[in-house]
Design a protein around this motif. Structure first.
Motif, mmCIF file in Angstrom:
data_model
loop_
_atom_site.group_PDB
_atom_site.id
_atom_site.type_symbol
_atom_site.label_atom_id
_atom_site.label_comp_id
_atom_site.label_asym_id
_atom_site.label_seq_id
_atom_site.Cartn_x
_atom_site.Cartn_y
_atom_site.Cartn_z
ATOM 1 N N ALA A 15 6.343 -18.333 26.558
ATOM 2 C CA ALA A 15 7.186 -19.418 26.628
ATOM 3 C C ALA A 15 7.270 -20.242 28.041
ATOM 4 C CB ALA A 15 8.679 -19.178 26.250
ATOM 5 N N LEU A 16 7.334 -19.136 29.091
ATOM 6 C CA LEU A 16 7.447 -19.638 30.366
ATOM 7 C C LEU A 16 5.958 -20.432 30.721
ATOM 8 C CD1 LEU A 16 9.066 -16.745 32.700
ATOM 9 C CD2 LEU A 16 9.276 -19.470 32.828
ATOM 10 N N TYR A 17 4.936 -19.570 30.499
ATOM 11 C CA TYR A 17 3.558 -20.210 30.444
ATOM 12 C C TYR A 17 3.630 -21.676 30.135
ATOM 13 C CZ TYR A 17 1.209 -15.719 32.054
ATOM 14 O OH TYR A 17 1.208 -14.752 32.909
ATOM 15 N N GLY A 18 4.033 -21.652 28.901
ATOM 16 C CA GLY A 18 4.068 -23.021 28.178
ATOM 17 C C GLY A 18 4.804 -24.018 28.840
ATOM 18 N N LEU A 19 5.901 -23.675 29.212
ATOM 19 C CA LEU A 19 6.846 -24.675 29.795
ATOM 20 C C LEU A 19 6.059 -25.110 31.188
ATOM 21 C CD1 LEU A 19 9.554 -25.990 29.692
ATOM 22 C CD2 LEU A 19 10.602 -24.022 31.038
ATOM 23 N N SER A 241 -3.350 -32.364 25.913
ATOM 24 C CA SER A 241 -2.736 -32.035 24.627
ATOM 25 C C SER A 241 -1.472 -31.039 24.800
ATOM 26 C CB SER A 241 -3.531 -31.425 23.465
ATOM 27 O OG SER A 241 -2.865 -30.800 22.470
ATOM 28 N N VAL A 242 -0.084 -31.500 24.818
ATOM 29 C CA VAL A 242 1.090 -30.870 24.734
ATOM 30 C C VAL A 242 1.180 -29.563 23.489
ATOM 31 C CG1 VAL A 242 3.278 -30.774 24.330
ATOM 32 C CG2 VAL A 242 2.310 -32.650 25.820
ATOM 33 N N TRP A 243 0.665 -29.834 22.536
ATOM 34 C CA TRP A 243 0.631 -28.883 21.338
ATOM 35 C C TRP A 243 -0.322 -27.756 21.843
ATOM 36 C CZ3 TRP A 243 5.176 -28.659 20.195
ATOM 37 C CH2 TRP A 243 6.080 -29.864 19.638
ATOM 38 N N GLY A 244 -1.482 -28.258 22.187
ATOM 39 C CA GLY A 244 -2.658 -27.376 22.457
ATOM 40 C C GLY A 244 -2.593 -26.615 23.631
ATOM 41 N N SER A 245 -1.621 -26.988 24.571
ATOM 42 C CA SER A 245 -1.217 -26.217 25.815
ATOM 43 C C SER A 245 -0.087 -25.047 25.182
ATOM 44 C CB SER A 245 -0.463 -26.897 26.932
ATOM 45 O OG SER A 245 -1.207 -27.957 27.224
ATOM 46 N N LEU A 246 0.758 -25.437 24.217
ATOM 47 C CA LEU A 246 1.698 -24.514 23.672
ATOM 48 C C LEU A 246 0.987 -23.512 23.026
ATOM 49 C CD1 LEU A 246 4.896 -26.482 22.543
ATOM 50 C CD2 LEU A 246 4.837 -24.999 24.475
#
Lengths: 291, 429
Positions: A15-19, A241-246
């Motif tokens: 989650a931290l990586y994603g943010l 891509s935001v979702w791709g990053s997540l």
């Protein structure tokens, strides 16, 4: 027990990586800027928050708020002082602007790192936990703060979704990432959209820096590694891509955590890097990339 | 052949005068330059070079403490009337930066001796240069036994290098001695896991741990060496806990804040003792937001314990001047500058071979004990001598924001105390 611990730790770290990566990919998608000073901005938020807590005896929340504010200011400075002059310069040929910005943000990142090392040394610091204590989940002892950080990350990501998809400020952002030229022709002021994206970017990155400092600790020397980590997650997920990053953040986060627990903490980053190399070979556009 | 320059000069007197002046200045400069080394050797200040790690917690003390030592020496009249001048460089924890600084100190700054770096990898990089350039060098904190092994094996080449702080084997021995007195004794602990950062100084440390811990009654269940870049220690603590030891024995210096904070936040129920260099600095409490509570480390001296009559005055002066108290490296750097100054005074010269010969005779009451160096036949040639009446170091524990000295008993000013999440397992065995 280890399985549960891997689940929880992997979730929070991912989650931290994603943010951390979302801001990076957002600013690329909307404004076309690859900000190599990204890690530096996270570090500023963390160190200023930590320092303010000690200096003014703030509670963890006040310190976190000041840290996020520092991240936002650092993002504005990056935009107004480093990036915009290059974008507007008539002496830099249009097709070289990108490489100029890349170089400028790289140097700016180095300056931030050295400056922070001068002010705060290169020793890692940790911000006080937002919530102290531990809870037992199915026999596994987990700090409450860690769970809180995982939840906070997702709250912020959720808020971002609301802003982008559900408000009239957000929709131009989406449009800009699809086709900036058309948006300009429709009469939207691009500089306003850019400013708005940098505001969101500053807050996201500031929050990520502060939460990272509260969980694992941050030092001025972390700046380069944080940029690299955000960069590889974004490449893995697909640039812009935001979702791709997540998704990529969760792939990397869990691979690292599983490696650290099951094989050896020493080898933690290796499998994720191998996957990154494979993806660049086999699917250069990344998991959800468009190009 | 006619010189056109001369002709031109004759035609223009102003230009000629200017040229002459320039020439004279240049000549004067040359003469001065040629005379400089001789001057540096006979009169004027005696220069001592200092290479430190200004932005690291432990290394920052080196430069500060060396300056303080020079101030004290100068206040007392210098070395036979000559002032001591400190020339400092920051190596940014990089061996290549340190080596270029060392070469510069030797060839351009013309120092008489160099005190530098607490990092073993860096000291090992400087050592051959100290031999090549015949430049006396002492490290105030690097603990690898390879430094002195090189002196022992190739004395002629490496005799210019000294180790101004206890090497890893002695550090480990003092940790084992502490373990026997304070862990095995009162708490009947039987098992330990070693947790060390992967670095040059911890190799001999872990080797000795594995030999001496069982001798004092602590069976070593596992040795975990981790990368100093590690950010998440959860898997490491998780693994250690899975082996159910009574205690964790540490060997950490480059890292400190992260494992300490995570030990505290995750409430790992095991006490930790050993070497945790960063915990020897006064800023460690603030850096960890108080997570240091209960952390034990071996260190050189403590500001409030009179190991020798010199300890407290130095610590007090350091605190007054720099705002925090010195790390273990600070005490050693202060002693090292003094040891060099006294050797130069006894030698009556800055000749490197004479300085080395006098350094070998050092028997000086410093801030951490009586400073002496092993002779060339000892396996730790030119290493700081360890033992009662020499230097032993002591153990401090962080308690409510203060460093309390808990060992050895004759200098202790408090009892050990642990945070409530730490389970002292005496009863279960």
């Amino acid at each position: 027990m280890t399985a549960i611990q891997i689940l929880i730790d992997g979730f929070v770290i991912s989650a931290l990586y994603g943010l951390g990566a979302i801001g990076f990919t957002l600013i690329f998608g909307v404004t076309g800027v690859l900000n190599l000073a990204h890690g530096g901005i996270m570090v500023i938020a963390a160190l200023v928050g930590w320092d303010a807590a000690n200096r003014f005896s703030l509670d963890p929340y006040g310190a976190a708020a000041l840290g996020v504010l520092a991240g936002l200011i650092a993002a504005y400075v990056t935009y107004f002082v480093v990036i915009r002059p290059i974008q507007r310069s008539k002496r830099i040929p249009a097709d070289e602007t990108e490489i100029f910005i890349l170089t400028a943000t790289l140097l700016w990142g180095v300056m931030i790192q050295e400056g922070m090392a001068y002010l705060f040394s290169d020793n890692p610091v940790t911000m006080r936990p937002l919530l102290p204590g531990v809870v037992h989940i199915l026999g596994d002892r987990t700090p409450v703060n860690e769970l809180m950080i995982g939840v906070l990350c997702w709250v912020v990501i959720g808020l971002l979704w609301l802003v982008v998809y559900r408000t009239r400020f957000g929709k131009p952002l989406l449009a800009a990432s699809e086709n900036p030229r058309a948006l300009g022709l429709l009469g939207f002021e691009m500089s306003n959209i850019h400013l708005f994206s940098w505001t969101i970017y500053g807050i996201l990155t500031g929050v990520a820096g502060v939460l990272l400092a509260s969980f694992l600790g941050v030092s001025s020397a972390s700046a380069g590694g944080l940029t690299a980590s955000a960069f590889s997650i974004v490449v893995l997920g697909g640039l812009g891509s935001v979702w791709g990053s997540l998704i990529a953040a969760y792939v990397v986060g869990y691979m690292e955590t599983i490696t650290a627990y099951v094989i050896s903490p020493q080898l933690r980053p290796i499998p994720a890097l191998i996957v990154l190399v494979l993806v660049v070979y086999l699917r250069p556009q990344g998991i959800l990339g468009r190009r | 052949m006619e010189d056109p320059q001369l002709e031109e000069d004759q035609m223009n007197p102003t230009k000629r005068i200017r040229k002459l002046t320039l020439g004279a200045t240049a000549l004067g400069g040359l003469a001065l330059g040629a005379a400089m080394p001789a001057l540096a050797a006979d009169s004027g200040p005696i220069k001592i070079g200092v290479i430190g790690e200004a932005s690291s917690v432990a290394g920052a003390s080196i430069i500060n403490a060396a300056k303080l030592a020079a101030d004290d020496i100068n206040q007392a009249g210098g070395i036979d009337g000559r002032k001591v001048e400190i020339i400092t460089y920051d190596d940014h924890s990089s061996a290549s930066d340190a080596v270029s600084a060392f070469k510069r100190l030797a060839t351009q700054d013309k120092v008489a001796a160099v005190v530098g770096s607490y990092i073993s990898e860096i000291a090992l990089a400087i050592e051959p240069w100290s031999g090549r350039l015949h430049m006396p060098y002492i490290t105030p904190g690097a603990a690898s036994t390879k430094i002195t092994a090189a002196v022992h094996k190739n004395y002629k080449m490496n005799k210019y290098t000294f180790q101004g702080w206890l090497n890893s084997a002695f550090l480990a021995q003092s940790v084992c001695d502490f373990g026997k007195d304070e862990m095995v004794g009162p708490y009947h602990m039987k098992t330990a896991v070693i947790m060390s950062e992967d670095a040059a100084w911890t190799k001999p440390l872990d080797e000795t741990y594995k030999k001496c811990l069982p001798k004092v009654g602590l069976k070593v269940l596992d040795e975990i060496r981790f990368n100093p870049d590690t950010t998440d220690f959860t898997p490491i603590f998780n693994k250690i806990e899975g082996q159910h030891p009574d205690v964790i024995v540490t060997g950490i210096s480059h890292v400190g804040v992260r494992p300490t904070v995570q030990w505290h936040d995750q409430q790992v129920p095991l006490p930790m003792f050993g070497i945790s260099s960063q915990a020897s600095t006064s800023t460690f409490w603030k850096d960890t937001n108080g997570a240091a509570e209960g952390v034990l480390t071996q260190t050189g001296a403590a500001p409030d314990v009179a190991t020798t009559p010199k300890t407290m005055p130095f610590a007090k002066a350091y605190q007054a001047k720099f705002g925090d108290s010195p790390s273990y490296v600070g005490y050693a750097a202060y002693d090292d500058v003094n040891a060099f100054a006294q050797a130069i005074k006894r030698a009556g010269s800055t000749d490197p071979d004479k300085i080395v010969a006098e350094m070998e005779k050092t028997k000086m009451v410093g801030t951490t004990g009586t400073v002496q160096f092993y002779g060339k036949d000892n396996q730790y040639a030119h290493g700081l001598e360890y033992g009662k009446g020499k230097v032993t170091g002591l153990f401090i524990q962080w308690q409510s924001g203060k460093q309390v000295t808990v060992w050895p008993e004759d200098v202790a000013n408090g009892k050990m105390k642990f945070p409530s999440f730490v389970k002292l397992t005496a009863a279960t065995h």
